[in-house]
Design a protein around this motif. Structure first.
Motif, PDB file in Angstrom:
ATOM      1  N   GLY A 240      67.664  59.048  42.000  1.00  0.00           N
ATOM      2  CA  GLY A 240      68.252  58.382  43.497  1.00  0.00           C
ATOM      3  C   GLY A 240      67.805  59.240  44.353  1.00  0.00           C
ATOM      4  N   THR A 241      67.860  60.217  43.670  1.00  0.00           N
ATOM      5  CA  THR A 241      67.347  61.815  44.935  1.00  0.00           C
ATOM      6  C   THR A 241      65.999  61.816  44.818  1.00  0.00           C
ATOM      7  OG1 THR A 241      68.900  63.771  43.346  1.00  0.00           O
ATOM      8  CG2 THR A 241      67.052  64.602  44.141  1.00  0.00           C
ATOM      9  N   TRP A 242      64.496  61.284  44.102  1.00  0.00           N
ATOM     10  CA  TRP A 242      63.980  60.676  44.478  1.00  0.00           C
ATOM     11  C   TRP A 242      63.472  59.938  45.917  1.00  0.00           C
ATOM     12  CZ3 TRP A 242      60.552  56.313  44.596  1.00  0.00           C
ATOM     13  CH2 TRP A 242      59.222  56.665  44.612  1.00  0.00           C
ATOM     14  N   ILE A 243      64.819  58.408  45.228  1.00  0.00           N
ATOM     15  CA  ILE A 243      64.064  57.409  46.924  1.00  0.00           C
ATOM     16  C   ILE A 243      64.761  58.154  47.892  1.00  0.00           C
ATOM     17  CG2 ILE A 243      65.461  55.587  47.373  1.00  0.00           C
ATOM     18  CD1 ILE A 243      64.768  54.917  44.258  1.00  0.00           C
ATOM     19  N   ARG A 244      65.646  58.769  48.037  1.00  0.00           N
ATOM     20  CA  ARG A 244      66.730  59.380  49.209  1.00  0.00           C
ATOM     21  C   ARG A 244      65.745  60.318  49.499  1.00  0.00           C
ATOM     22  NH1 ARG A 244      71.397  58.637  45.867  1.00  0.00           N
ATOM     23  NH2 ARG A 244      71.010  60.596  45.126  1.00  0.00           N
ATOM     24  N   GLU A 245      64.650  61.149  49.405  1.00  0.00           N
ATOM     25  CA  GLU A 245      64.033  62.050  49.817  1.00  0.00           C
ATOM     26  C   GLU A 245      62.480  61.448  50.241  1.00  0.00           C
ATOM     27  OE1 GLU A 245      60.779  65.724  48.537  1.00  0.00           O
ATOM     28  OE2 GLU A 245      62.755  65.198  47.455  1.00  0.00           O
ATOM     29  N   GLN A 246      62.536  60.125  49.390  1.00  0.00           N
ATOM     30  CA  GLN A 246      61.175  59.408  49.748  1.00  0.00           C
ATOM     31  C   GLN A 246      61.821  58.747  51.372  1.00  0.00           C
ATOM     32  OE1 GLN A 246      57.789  60.318  49.345  1.00  0.00           O
ATOM     33  NE2 GLN A 246      59.048  61.867  47.451  1.00  0.00           N
ATOM     34  N   TYR A 263      59.619  74.158  52.265  1.00  0.00           N
ATOM     35  CA  TYR A 263      59.661  72.625  52.873  1.00  0.00           C
ATOM     36  C   TYR A 263      61.386  71.473  52.124  1.00  0.00           C
ATOM     37  CZ  TYR A 263      59.208  67.706  51.746  1.00  0.00           C
ATOM     38  OH  TYR A 263      58.906  66.002  51.998  1.00  0.00           O
ATOM     39  N   GLY A 264      61.527  71.598  53.978  1.00  0.00           N
ATOM     40  CA  GLY A 264      62.681  70.839  54.054  1.00  0.00           C
ATOM     41  C   GLY A 264      63.078  68.797  54.089  1.00  0.00           C
ATOM     42  N   VAL A 265      63.691  68.376  53.397  1.00  0.00           N
ATOM     43  CA  VAL A 265      63.729  67.012  54.061  1.00  0.00           C
ATOM     44  C   VAL A 265      64.522  66.686  54.372  1.00  0.00           C
ATOM     45  CG1 VAL A 265      63.318  65.024  53.084  1.00  0.00           C
ATOM     46  CG2 VAL A 265      62.012  65.909  52.203  1.00  0.00           C
ATOM     47  N   ILE A 266      65.582  66.098  55.578  1.00  0.00           N
ATOM     48  CA  ILE A 266      66.648  66.260  56.149  1.00  0.00           C
ATOM     49  C   ILE A 266      66.487  64.530  56.056  1.00  0.00           C
ATOM     50  CG2 ILE A 266      68.210  66.501  58.264  1.00  0.00           C
ATOM     51  CD1 ILE A 266      67.063  68.914  58.284  1.00  0.00           C
ATOM     52  N   ALA A 268      67.627  61.932  59.485  1.00  0.00           N
ATOM     53  CA  ALA A 268      68.328  62.468  60.470  1.00  0.00           C
ATOM     54  C   ALA A 268      69.233  61.758  61.046  1.00  0.00           C
ATOM     55  CB  ALA A 268      66.593  61.990  61.656  1.00  0.00           C
ATOM     56  N   ALA A 269      70.335  60.413  60.398  1.00  0.00           N
ATOM     57  CA  ALA A 269      70.923  60.026  60.943  1.00  0.00           C
ATOM     58  C   ALA A 269      72.170  60.894  60.394  1.00  0.00           C
ATOM     59  CB  ALA A 269      71.256  57.986  61.150  1.00  0.00           C
ATOM     60  N   SER A 270      71.830  61.180  59.369  1.00  0.00           N
ATOM     61  CA  SER A 270      73.558  61.848  58.896  1.00  0.00           C
ATOM     62  C   SER A 270      73.060  62.655  58.689  1.00  0.00           C
ATOM     63  CB  SER A 270      73.649  60.986  56.877  1.00  0.00           C
ATOM     64  OG  SER A 270      72.540  61.640  56.426  1.00  0.00           O
ATOM     65  N   GLY A 271      71.840  64.034  58.861  1.00  0.00           N
ATOM     66  CA  GLY A 271      72.077  65.074  58.045  1.00  0.00           C
ATOM     67  C   GLY A 271      71.633  65.690  57.869  1.00  0.00           C
ATOM     68  N   GLU A 272      71.955  65.401  56.200  1.00  0.00           N
ATOM     69  CA  GLU A 272      71.831  65.416  55.005  1.00  0.00           C
ATOM     70  C   GLU A 272      70.415  66.460  54.475  1.00  0.00           C
ATOM     71  OE1 GLU A 272      72.554  62.997  50.475  1.00  0.00           O
ATOM     72  OE2 GLU A 272      72.186  62.265  52.103  1.00  0.00           O
ATOM     73  N   LEU A 273      70.979  67.469  54.088  1.00  0.00           N
ATOM     74  CA  LEU A 273      69.789  67.919  53.724  1.00  0.00           C
ATOM     75  C   LEU A 273      69.206  67.530  52.490  1.00  0.00           C
ATOM     76  CD1 LEU A 273      67.553  70.158  53.897  1.00  0.00           C
ATOM     77  CD2 LEU A 273      69.345  71.507  52.485  1.00  0.00           C
ATOM     78  N   ARG A 274      68.240  66.309  52.285  1.00  0.00           N
ATOM     79  CA  ARG A 274      67.820  65.883  50.600  1.00  0.00           C
ATOM     80  C   ARG A 274      67.404  66.899  49.851  1.00  0.00           C
ATOM     81  NH1 ARG A 274      67.856  59.300  52.376  1.00  0.00           N
ATOM     82  NH2 ARG A 274      70.102  59.433  53.078  1.00  0.00           N
ATOM     83  N   ALA A 275      66.273  67.720  50.438  1.00  0.00           N
ATOM     84  CA  ALA A 275      65.595  68.457  49.666  1.00  0.00           C
ATOM     85  C   ALA A 275      65.334  69.503  50.289  1.00  0.00           C
ATOM     86  CB  ALA A 275      63.932  67.808  49.208  1.00  0.00           C
ATOM     87  N   ASN A 276      65.182  71.396  49.244  1.00  0.00           N
ATOM     88  CA  ASN A 276      65.006  72.445  49.773  1.00  0.00           C
ATOM     89  C   ASN A 276      64.237  73.218  48.821  1.00  0.00           C
ATOM     90  OD1 ASN A 276      64.517  74.692  52.282  1.00  0.00           O
ATOM     91  ND2 ASN A 276      67.569  74.855  50.912  1.00  0.00           N
ATOM     92  N   ARG A 277      63.375  73.230  49.546  1.00  0.00           N
ATOM     93  CA  ARG A 277      61.942  74.558  47.903  1.00  0.00           C
ATOM     94  C   ARG A 277      61.665  75.150  48.621  1.00  0.00           C
ATOM     95  NH1 ARG A 277      60.546  68.520  47.322  1.00  0.00           N
ATOM     96  NH2 ARG A 277      62.218  67.550  45.785  1.00  0.00           N
ATOM     97  N   VAL A 278      60.428  75.924  47.952  1.00  0.00           N
ATOM     98  CA  VAL A 278      60.063  77.193  47.961  1.00  0.00           C
ATOM     99  C   VAL A 278      58.579  77.343  47.244  1.00  0.00           C
ATOM    100  CG1 VAL A 278      60.039  80.072  48.183  1.00  0.00           C
ATOM    101  CG2 VAL A 278      62.153  78.847  49.182  1.00  0.00           C
ATOM    102  N   SER A 279      57.704  77.729  47.711  1.00  0.00           N
ATOM    103  CA  SER A 279      56.377  78.108  46.658  1.00  0.00           C
ATOM    104  C   SER A 279      56.697  78.845  45.996  1.00  0.00           C
ATOM    105  CB  SER A 279      55.206  77.683  47.722  1.00  0.00           C
ATOM    106  OG  SER A 279      55.440  78.990  48.062  1.00  0.00           O
ATOM    107  N   ALA A 280      55.690  78.997  45.186  1.00  0.00           N
ATOM    108  CA  ALA A 280      56.052  80.668  44.046  1.00  0.00           C
ATOM    109  C   ALA A 280      54.368  80.846  44.617  1.00  0.00           C
ATOM    110  CB  ALA A 280      55.962  79.867  42.559  1.00  0.00           C
ATOM    111  N   ALA A 281      53.515  80.199  45.208  1.00  0.00           N
ATOM    112  CA  ALA A 281      52.735  81.389  45.477  1.00  0.00           C
ATOM    113  C   ALA A 281      52.748  81.874  47.207  1.00  0.00           C
ATOM    114  CB  ALA A 281      51.441  80.368  45.534  1.00  0.00           C
ATOM    115  N   THR A 282      52.425  82.529  47.228  1.00  0.00           N
ATOM    116  CA  THR A 282      51.765  82.729  48.668  1.00  0.00           C
ATOM    117  C   THR A 282      50.607  82.671  49.482  1.00  0.00           C
ATOM    118  OG1 THR A 282      50.845  85.142  48.318  1.00  0.00           O
ATOM    119  CG2 THR A 282      53.541  84.739  47.872  1.00  0.00           C
ATOM    120  N   LEU A 283      50.903  82.724  50.483  1.00  0.00           N
ATOM    121  CA  LEU A 283      49.418  82.443  51.221  1.00  0.00           C
ATOM    122  C   LEU A 283      48.266  83.559  51.019  1.00  0.00           C
ATOM    123  CD1 LEU A 283      51.009  80.991  54.489  1.00  0.00           C
ATOM    124  CD2 LEU A 283      50.184  79.980  53.559  1.00  0.00           C
TER     125      LEU A 283
END
Length: 738
Positions: A240-246, A263-266, A268-283
């Motif tokens: 369900g988390t994957w489906i909601r994110e997609q 990387y954040g996934v929102i 729009a209609a509900s304002g729900e934050l569905r994913a919030n990730r940070v890479s291990a690597a740096t630029l």
């Protein structure tokens, strides 16, 4: 043989079990040994047709998404991959009886495959209304539990049943990603065409999607001789988390002070934050500006002045590669991309605004960022910039004002851009303003929160319809030094009219010029169309030689519409050319040379009174233009009888106009022109071939910067003689894609 061994052997028959070859002119459909479903029951079930190769079943899980088996979307030995379906794919939702016209027919425009399971989401061209998506189960299936499976696959007695069927199945065993099932009643099994069918339990009268059909021995299916029993379903309860994110529609990338990608996934209609990730690597460098081009491509300027491309290789976990693109970008900040081919950035030394044209999804050098134009020599000192729509930028200034700009091109006095104030105060506390499009704005507070706003019409230059939601996306956690929203990439939306009264629709990629979609209505207007103008994404005006008709587009894939007469047959609407500028003005040519101008007072005109302030230009003749298009507010263009391309700057009322010739020759023999705005011109020749041109400064009255653009050549043939593009400046716009 035990249950799990049966499943393993069944999986070896995957290609046999899940495909549904077209037989006898139709598709094999429905669960064997099953009960026909009454009309309107389990309306969330979908029938999916993958080109002429196979048909499967699926389930509506969001108004714009259907879940099905990934194996249904394979083309030969090529597995399903993210992006456009390998073959034209049609989805029927809510049509229990396939001989009826109930429910909704939609084209699938994108495939989102699950990385590890026989599971994929199909994004629909238009949302489905009036059918409730099935709820996602949150608990796993258990041994001995009974699940109901719906499908359009083959039965024991019919190759191509006309009706959705269901049957009950008993869960025999459960694995991490699948479950084994067997018929709970005599003869119940899964047949060809049932792959992807919803397996659900009913809780308090509400179906909950637990799994989808995967493999089966097909015992008892018409034409099969297999004696082994049982089938396998792919679990959905734990994704369900994957489906909601997609299915969420806002993606925001960011860069931390340490150079990590976020990387954040929102939704729009509900304002729900569905994913919030940070890479291990740096630029590996210090970023100073960034702009997101698409789902996996970001442009970043480093502190040494080099433009780099960041290719996102995965989002869970978040991984990326970095490619050097071009040096010499050291003074530039506040970079943003509009999703329609225009990249904007600011020179930090003097506030100069520059625009470049992006010609590929992954720029590799300066050659892929062409046609540089200085829009303004100074004044762009906003805290941050974003793009809410084609040819527009939005930003907040330190004093707290929120400003919107319509960009027209090079720095021509008073015409290179227009500025509107959406809010005089209240925006001083925000460090970033972001917009994916569609009237959604997100603003990062100095404390790291993210507020959410809705602009009911983001192209009208007014902030009276701008509202702030009382509940933010987050109150903290957004501590990036740079943020960038992925733009909802748009299309050039083109309608056409045929002599037999049918309407056509074509969507062009504004960057590559390639056709994204093309369809023709089954219904006809009931008359021979003479002229056509597009008011917005769902409203057309069409003349029949005497009357004006409004055509309401109810779907583009497939193309459906309704028609309303705006004026009577003797009202004098004999126009053979019509065009709408997106700013409330309709132009028409009647009698071959008389130009008329109308003010459109409603988004859906219902009577002649809704088209007021008629002005007549050059009634003695002179506007003998074989083609007519519009560049934007108070600007029309057309080809002339002496093979020129002319532009007219129109004055209000019956005042004079100013004409400029953009090309002195080479523009003869064309039957139609259309332009969505932003300097993109398309012309159709007598052979039905469309070629494109780009005028980087369409308001300067010069053709010196007019160059050939895509599409070109015979690959762009087959276009109707009467064509009209939806202006970028019109609203509503339902053609944006994420």
């Amino acid at each position: 043989m035990n249950v799990h061994a049966t499943r393993r052997w069944g999986a070896a028959l995957l290609g046999v079990v899940t495909v549904s070859t077209l037989l006898g002119g139709g598709t094999a459909s429905a669960v064997s040994g099953a009960t026909p479903v009454p009309d309107g029951v389990h309306a969330f079930t979908a029938k999916i047709t993958f080109g002429d190769l196979r048909a499967c079943t699926g389930a509506l899980v969001d108004p714009s998404f259907v879940v099905t088996a990934k194996s249904c979307l394979t083309d030969g030995g090529t597995p399903a991959t993210a992006g456009t379906p390998a073959r034209p794919t049609t989805v029927l939702v809510g049509r229990t009886d396939l001989t009826s016209t109930a429910g909704h027919e939609r084209a699938a425009v994108a495939v989102l495959p699950h990385p590890d399971r026989n599971l994929a989401l199909l994004r629909l061209a238009d949302p489905v209304t009036g059918v409730a998506p099935v709820a996602l189960a949150t608990t796993a299936p258990t041994a001995s539990e009974t699940l109901t499976i719906a499908g359009y696959g083959r039965t024991a007695t019919a190759w191509v049943p006309d009706r959705l069927h269901t049957a009950d199945f008993t869960v025999q065993g459960v694995d991490a990603a699948t479950a084994d099932i067997s018929g709970a009643s005599t003869g119940a099994t899964l047949c060809r065409g049932d792959a992807g069918g919803p397996a659900f339990r009913t809780v308090a009268g509400t179906p909950q999607l637990v799994a989808i059909g995967d493999t089966s021995w097909q015992k008892g299916c018409l034409g099969e001789t297999e004696t082994r029993d049982g089938a396998t379903v792919t679990r959905v309860d734990d994704v369900g988390t994957w489906i909601r994110e997609q299915t969420a529609d806002v993606q925001i990338f960011g860069l931390t002070a340490a150079g990590q990608l976020t990387y954040g996934v929102i939704d729009a209609a509900s304002g729900e934050l569905r994913a919030n990730r940070v890479s291990a690597a740096t630029l590996g460098f210090t970023p100073t500006a960034m702009a997101t081009l698409n789902a996996d491509t970001i442009l970043v300027i480093d502190s040494g002045g080099r433009l780099r491309r960041v290719d996102v290789t995965g989002v869970d976990p978040l991984t990326f590669d970095v490619v050097s693109v071009d040096p010499g970008w050291s003074p530039f900040i506040n970079m943003t991309y509009d999703g329609y081919g225009s990249l904007y950035y600011v020179d930090s030394r003097d506030g100069e605004l520059i625009r470049r044209t992006v010609t590929t999804a992954k720029p590799a050098s300066r050659d892929d960022l062409t046609r540089p134009v200085t829009v303004a020599n100074s004044g762009f000192t906003q805290v941050s910039l974003t793009s809410p729509a084609a040819g527009r930028v939005l930003g907040q200034v330190a004093t707290g004002e929120l400003t919107s700009y319509r960009i027209n091109g090079a720095a021509v006095a008073g015409e290179s851009f227009s500025r509107s104030s959406l809010a005089a105060t209240g925006w001083a506390g925000y460090t970033h303003v972001l917009s994916p499009g569609g009237g959604w704005y997100f603003a990062r507070t100095s404390a790291g929160g993210l507020d959410r706003f809705r602009d009911a019409n983001p192209v009208d230059g007014s902030g009276t319809d701008l509202t702030k939601f009382s509940t933010p996306v987050s109150t903290s956690g957004w501590n990036q030094v740079l943020l960038s929203a992925r733009p909802w990439t748009g299309v050039v939306s083109v309608f056409g009219a045929r002599p037999d009264g049918r309407i056509s629709y074509t969507a062009l990629d504004p960057v590559t010029g390639q056709k994204v979609a093309s369809t023709v209505s089954r219904a006809t207007l009931g008359f021979t169309p003479k002229a056509l103008a597009t008011l917005n994404s769902d409203t057309l005006l069409v003349t029949d030689g005497g009357a004006l008709h409004r055509v309401d587009v109810t779907g583009t894939q497939p193309l459906t519409f309704t028609r309303t007469a705006v004026t009577g047959s003797s009202s004098g609407w004999s126009h053979d050319r019509l065009v709408y500028d997106g700013f409330g003005t309709l132009y028409g040519i009647a009698g071959g040379s008389i130009l008329r101008r109308y003010t459109v007072t409603k988004t859906k005109p219902a009577a002649a009174a809704d088209l007021v302030g008629v002005a007549v230009y050059n009634s003695g003749g002179g506007f003998t233009l074989p083609t007519l298009a519009t560049v934007g507010k108070d600007r029309i263009i057309g080809t002339t009888t002496d093979n020129k391309l002319a532009m007219y700057k129109m004055a209000a009322g019956t005042a004079p106009w100013a004409r400029s010739d953009l090309a002195a020759s080479g523009w003869g023999g064309f039957t139609s022109m259309f332009s969505p705005g932003n300097g993109a011109y398309y012309r159709r020749d007598a052979n039905g071939v469309v070629t494109g041109y780009l005028d980087t400064s369409p308001y300067d009255g010069s053709g010196a910067d007019l160059t050939a653009y895509t599409p070109t050549g015979t690959a762009s043939g087959g276009w109707d003689a009467i064509l009209s593009a939806r202006p970028y400046d019109s609203w509503p716009d339902s053609t944006r894609r994420w």
